[in-house]
Design a protein around this motif. Structure first.
Motif, PDB file in Angstrom:
ATOM      1  N   ASN A  44      10.788  -0.945   3.437  1.00 38.76           N
ATOM      2  CA  ASN A  44      12.462  -1.177   4.247  1.00 38.76           C
ATOM      3  C   ASN A  44      13.079  -2.644   4.548  1.00 38.76           C
ATOM      4  OD1 ASN A  44      14.008  -1.157   7.100  1.00 38.76           O
ATOM      5  ND2 ASN A  44      14.314   0.963   7.070  1.00 38.76           N
ATOM      6  N   MET A 100       1.383  -1.344   0.256  1.00 44.92           N
ATOM      7  CA  MET A 100       0.258   0.217   0.095  1.00 44.92           C
ATOM      8  C   MET A 100       0.777   1.398   0.200  1.00 44.92           C
ATOM      9  SD  MET A 100      -2.806   0.932   2.944  1.00 44.92           S
ATOM     10  CE  MET A 100      -1.366   1.086   3.896  1.00 44.92           C
ATOM     11  N   PHE A 121       1.191  -2.480  13.261  1.00 43.42           N
ATOM     12  CA  PHE A 121       2.039  -1.636  13.964  1.00 43.42           C
ATOM     13  C   PHE A 121       0.635  -0.308  14.606  1.00 43.42           C
ATOM     14  CE2 PHE A 121       5.788  -4.050  11.536  1.00 43.42           C
ATOM     15  CZ  PHE A 121       5.073  -5.676  12.326  1.00 43.42           C
ATOM     16  N   GLN A 122       0.798   0.218  13.639  1.00 44.84           N
ATOM     17  CA  GLN A 122      -0.521   1.101  13.678  1.00 44.84           C
ATOM     18  C   GLN A 122      -1.577   1.507  14.901  1.00 44.84           C
ATOM     19  OE1 GLN A 122       0.646   3.407  11.285  1.00 44.84           O
ATOM     20  NE2 GLN A 122       1.565   1.814  10.971  1.00 44.84           N
ATOM     21  N   ASN A 127       9.245  -5.779  16.355  1.00 50.97           N
ATOM     22  CA  ASN A 127       8.441  -5.909  15.265  1.00 50.97           C
ATOM     23  C   ASN A 127       7.943  -7.182  15.214  1.00 50.97           C
ATOM     24  OD1 ASN A 127       9.663  -3.748  14.804  1.00 50.97           O
ATOM     25  ND2 ASN A 127       8.583  -3.282  12.417  1.00 50.97           N
ATOM     26  N   ARG A 182     -14.785  -3.280   1.241  1.00 46.44           N
ATOM     27  CA  ARG A 182     -15.338  -2.575   1.843  1.00 46.44           C
ATOM     28  C   ARG A 182     -16.498  -2.997   1.969  1.00 46.44           C
ATOM     29  NH1 ARG A 182     -14.154  -0.300   6.967  1.00 46.44           N
ATOM     30  NH2 ARG A 182     -11.489   0.554   6.221  1.00 46.44           N
ATOM     31  N   THR A 191       5.335  -3.090   5.568  1.00 43.62           N
ATOM     32  CA  THR A 191       7.083  -2.394   5.081  1.00 43.62           C
ATOM     33  C   THR A 191       7.852  -1.686   3.491  1.00 43.62           C
ATOM     34  OG1 THR A 191       9.278  -1.909   6.433  1.00 43.62           O
ATOM     35  CG2 THR A 191       8.284  -4.105   5.476  1.00 43.62           C
ATOM     36  N   ILE A 223      -0.667  -9.278   7.789  1.00 44.24           N
ATOM     37  CA  ILE A 223       0.204  -7.860   6.858  1.00 44.24           C
ATOM     38  C   ILE A 223       0.857  -6.722   7.343  1.00 44.24           C
ATOM     39  CG2 ILE A 223      -0.630  -7.353   4.494  1.00 44.24           C
ATOM     40  CD1 ILE A 223      -3.977  -8.023   5.426  1.00 44.24           C
ATOM     41  N   PHE A 272      -4.017   5.085  10.539  1.00 46.17           N
ATOM     42  CA  PHE A 272      -2.991   5.461  10.244  1.00 46.17           C
ATOM     43  C   PHE A 272      -2.645   6.741  11.111  1.00 46.17           C
ATOM     44  CE2 PHE A 272      -4.799   4.343   6.163  1.00 46.17           C
ATOM     45  CZ  PHE A 272      -4.719   2.399   5.765  1.00 46.17           C
ATOM     46  N   SER A 325     -13.204  -7.934   3.105  1.00 47.32           N
ATOM     47  CA  SER A 325     -12.328  -7.117   4.102  1.00 47.32           C
ATOM     48  C   SER A 325     -13.509  -6.361   4.741  1.00 47.32           C
ATOM     49  CB  SER A 325     -10.973  -6.553   3.388  1.00 47.32           C
ATOM     50  OG  SER A 325     -10.372  -5.754   4.071  1.00 47.32           O
ATOM     51  N   GLN A 382     -10.525  -9.266   6.248  1.00 52.19           N
ATOM     52  CA  GLN A 382      -8.928  -8.856   6.241  1.00 52.19           C
ATOM     53  C   GLN A 382      -9.633  -7.069   6.991  1.00 52.19           C
ATOM     54  OE1 GLN A 382      -6.632  -6.209   3.044  1.00 52.19           O
ATOM     55  NE2 GLN A 382      -6.044  -7.952   2.817  1.00 52.19           N
ATOM     56  N   TYR A 412      -4.849   1.437  -4.084  1.00 53.69           N
ATOM     57  CA  TYR A 412      -3.479   1.499  -3.628  1.00 53.69           C
ATOM     58  C   TYR A 412      -2.708   2.700  -4.456  1.00 53.69           C
ATOM     59  CZ  TYR A 412      -4.525  -1.337   0.546  1.00 53.69           C
ATOM     60  OH  TYR A 412      -5.003  -1.895   1.626  1.00 53.69           O
ATOM     61  N   SER A 436       3.158   4.842  14.153  1.00 52.94           N
ATOM     62  CA  SER A 436       2.611   3.798  14.762  1.00 52.94           C
ATOM     63  C   SER A 436       3.135   3.272  16.132  1.00 52.94           C
ATOM     64  CB  SER A 436       4.946   3.284  14.034  1.00 52.94           C
ATOM     65  OG  SER A 436       5.174   3.111  15.504  1.00 52.94           O
TER      66      SER A 436
HETATM   67  N1  LIG Z   1      -8.468  -4.235   4.079  1.00 53.01           N
HETATM   68  C1  LIG Z   1      -7.958  -2.860   4.767  1.00 53.01           C
HETATM   69  O1  LIG Z   1      -9.111  -1.125   4.728  1.00 53.01           O
HETATM   70  C2  LIG Z   1      -6.789  -2.262   4.937  1.00 53.01           C
HETATM   71  C3  LIG Z   1      -6.154  -1.065   5.595  1.00 53.01           C
HETATM   72  C4  LIG Z   1      -5.287  -0.312   5.557  1.00 53.01           C
HETATM   73  C5  LIG Z   1      -3.864  -1.337   4.930  1.00 53.01           C
HETATM   74  N2  LIG Z   1      -3.978  -2.819   4.008  1.00 53.01           N
HETATM   75  C6  LIG Z   1      -3.631  -3.302   4.020  1.00 53.01           C
HETATM   76  O2  LIG Z   1      -2.647  -4.054   5.552  1.00 53.01           O
HETATM   77  C7  LIG Z   1      -0.736  -3.418   4.501  1.00 53.01           C
HETATM   78  C8  LIG Z   1      -0.413  -2.910   5.810  1.00 53.01           C
HETATM   79  O3  LIG Z   1      -0.455  -2.247   6.434  1.00 53.01           O
HETATM   80  P1  LIG Z   1       0.021  -0.613   6.868  1.00 53.01           P
HETATM   81  O4  LIG Z   1       0.851  -0.212   5.911  1.00 53.01           O
HETATM   82  O5  LIG Z   1      -0.203  -0.110   7.730  1.00 53.01           O
HETATM   83  O6  LIG Z   1       0.513  -1.453   8.309  1.00 53.01           O
HETATM   84  P2  LIG Z   1       1.990  -1.591   9.387  1.00 53.01           P
HETATM   85  O7  LIG Z   1       3.497  -2.748   8.812  1.00 53.01           O
HETATM   86  O8  LIG Z   1       1.189  -1.565  10.470  1.00 53.01           O
HETATM   87  O9  LIG Z   1       2.049  -0.317   8.831  1.00 53.01           O
HETATM   88  C9  LIG Z   1       3.672  -0.231   8.137  1.00 53.01           C
HETATM   89  C10 LIG Z   1       4.616   1.865   8.695  1.00 53.01           C
HETATM   90  O10 LIG Z   1       4.817   1.310   9.609  1.00 53.01           O
HETATM   91  C11 LIG Z   1       6.421   1.077   9.474  1.00 53.01           C
HETATM   92  N3  LIG Z   1       7.137   0.695  10.908  1.00 53.01           N
HETATM   93  C12 LIG Z   1       7.391  -0.824  10.579  1.00 53.01           C
HETATM   94  N4  LIG Z   1       8.235  -1.350  11.275  1.00 53.01           N
HETATM   95  C13 LIG Z   1       8.250  -0.145  12.380  1.00 53.01           C
HETATM   96  C14 LIG Z   1       9.484   0.676  13.531  1.00 53.01           C
HETATM   97  N5  LIG Z   1       9.576  -0.413  14.573  1.00 53.01           N
HETATM   98  N6  LIG Z   1       9.502   1.792  13.993  1.00 53.01           N
HETATM   99  C15 LIG Z   1       8.779   3.115  13.371  1.00 53.01           C
HETATM  100  N7  LIG Z   1       8.350   2.359  11.719  1.00 53.01           N
HETATM  101  C16 LIG Z   1       7.339   1.646  11.614  1.00 53.01           C
HETATM  102  C17 LIG Z   1       6.561   1.372   8.466  1.00 53.01           C
HETATM  103  O11 LIG Z   1       7.753   1.943   8.217  1.00 53.01           O
HETATM  104  P3  LIG Z   1       9.594   1.503   7.411  1.00 53.01           P
HETATM  105  O12 LIG Z   1       8.478   1.198   6.157  1.00 53.01           O
HETATM  106  O13 LIG Z   1      10.226   2.474   7.325  1.00 53.01           O
HETATM  107  O14 LIG Z   1       9.756   0.423   7.630  1.00 53.01           O
HETATM  108  C18 LIG Z   1       5.526   1.227   7.607  1.00 53.01           C
HETATM  109  O15 LIG Z   1       5.198   3.150   7.633  1.00 53.01           O
HETATM  110  C19 LIG Z   1      -0.730  -2.554   4.105  1.00 53.01           C
HETATM  111  O16 LIG Z   1      -0.189  -2.343   2.934  1.00 53.01           O
HETATM  112  C20 LIG Z   1      -2.339  -3.332   3.021  1.00 53.01           C
HETATM  113  O17 LIG Z   1      -2.086  -4.310   2.313  1.00 53.01           O
HETATM  114  C21 LIG Z   1      -5.420  -3.116   4.065  1.00 53.01           C
END
Ligand SMILES: NC(=O)c1ccc[n+]([C@@H]2O[C@H](COP(=O)([O-])OP(=O)(O)OC[C@H]3O[C@@H](n4cnc5c(N)ncnc54)[C@H](OP(=O)(O)O)[C@@H]3O)[C@@H](O)[C@H]2O)c1
Length: 295
Positions: free
Chosen positions: A263, A11, A207-208, A241, A112, A261, A258, A212, A140, A159, A42, A215
């Motif tokens: 990174n 995403m 991790f959120q 993590n 959704r 990252t 899911i 959003f 989802s 999801q 996305y 973290s």
């Molecule tokens: N179905 C839905 O409605 C829905 C909604 C939202 C998301 N999703 C899915 O869920 C996936 C994951 O969502 P998400 O990206 O919000 O998940 P996430 O893994 O909770 O958050 C990722 C964010 O956390 C940061 N992060 C990771 N480790 C960290 C650390 N140790 N310290 C500080 N920051 C850290 C990452 O930065 P770095 O890149 O630097 O690691 C990135 O900005 C999406 O890609 C998508 O596929 C689905």
């Protein structure tokens, strides 16, 4: 192919080039993460386009990947609404396949729920496309009642947002019949409904906190949680993590996580979640440290 418990979400690839995404995917595959999640919305379709380019340039990757995309949200030039009609989903599915350069997808999810959802239309969409344009179907952010309404359709996945910073899904089970707001504001038995019916729970944004908002590794906002995460990280020799992912995976066999990252170091850290086990006592300590009451 055995599905990995950790899924890599794509995403947050707006600033990534195709070759950076290819590197991220290759690294994930080498770490044993073979499941990838994306959606038509996305980066306004750009995420799927970039993944499509990667798959075109390196077709051997596809054979090692389980790819899942989602449709059912119409961004409508900024005036977003949800559309789960037969006609809209068909169009969205075909557009996704075109962007991804694929003939079929491994999992197709409704992103959704649309309040106008009609089970006959979903059944028609499902029957016409299963085993041709998608191999598995899911949803989802769907409630227990909508899942029950769609009970004639083989829904493999739901999801949902679930992580240390967002535990509505299980708070009700733990805080039922108390005056704690966590017991009142939570989902109505969805967690155990999915477990009983073998519907895979894919936890998004593990991790959120909030929607959003940031973290959970923010030490000022969550001091007690981070102290405990640091302590466990030291004890088990893995990153925070990995601890936060293990916390979710250990609850039930039908759970996948899911991560989002981009990174590679964070990806490597997260993949170690599968190499450790937390005790039940540690699990409950994390539950409480993440600001949830135990009656
Ligand atoms: N179905 C839905 O409605 C829905 C909604 C939202 C998301 N999703 C899915 O869920 C996936 C994951 O969502 P998400 O990206 O919000 O998940 P996430 O893994 O909770 O958050 C990722 C964010 O956390 C940061 N992060 C990771 N480790 C960290 C650390 N140790 N310290 C500080 N920051 C850290 C990452 O930065 P770095 O890149 O630097 O690691 C990135 O900005 C999406 O890609 C998508 O596929 C689905």
């Amino acid at each position: 192919m055995i599905e990995s418990k950790i899924i890599l979400g794509l995403m947050r690839v707006q600033n990534k080039t195709c070759s950076e995404i290819e590197k991220l995917i290759t690294e994930a595959l080498n770490l044993g993460i073979n499941f990838f999640d994306i959606s038509d919305i996305y980066c306004n379709g750009e995420a799927e386009k970039k993944l499509g380019e990667v798959l075109k340039n390196n077709p051997t990757l596809r054979k090692r990947m389980i790819i899942q995309t989602k449709g059912g949200i119409n961004l409508n030039n900024g005036n977003t609404y949800y559309d789960n009609s037969y006609q809209y989903l068909n169009k969205a599915l075909n557009n996704s396949l075109n962007r991804l350069n694929l003939d079929y997808i491994d999992y197709y999810l409704i992103h959704r729920p649309d309040i106008f959802i009609d089970k006959e239309e979903i059944l028609k969409f499902y029957n016409e496309n299963i085993n041709s344009k998608f191999l598995n179907f899911g949803v989802s952010n769907f409630s227990k009642e909508i899942l029950k309404y769609l009970k004639d359709i083989d829904i493999k996945v739901n999801q949902l947002q679930f992580g240390l910073g967002h535990q509505n899904l299980i708070n009700r089970e733990i805080n039922l019949n108390t005056n704690n707001k966590e017991g009142l504001e939570s989902d109505d038995g969805l967690f155990f409904y999915m477990k009983r019916n073998n519907i895979s729970l894919q936890c998004w944004s593990p991790f959120q906190y909030g929607m959003f908002e940031g973290s959970i590794f923010n030490k000022e906002k969550f001091p007690e949680l981070n102290d405990l995460l640091d302590k466990l990280s030291l004890k088990y020799g893995v990153s925070v993590n990995a601890i936060a992912i293990r916390y979710l995976l250990m609850i039930s066999d039908n759970i996948k996580v899911i991560i989002g990252t981009t990174n590679i170091d964070h990806l490597k850290d997260s993949s170690k979640a599968l190499s450790i086990s937390l005790t039940k006592e540690e699990w409950y300590s994390l539950y409480k440290a993440s600001k949830n009451p135990l009656p």
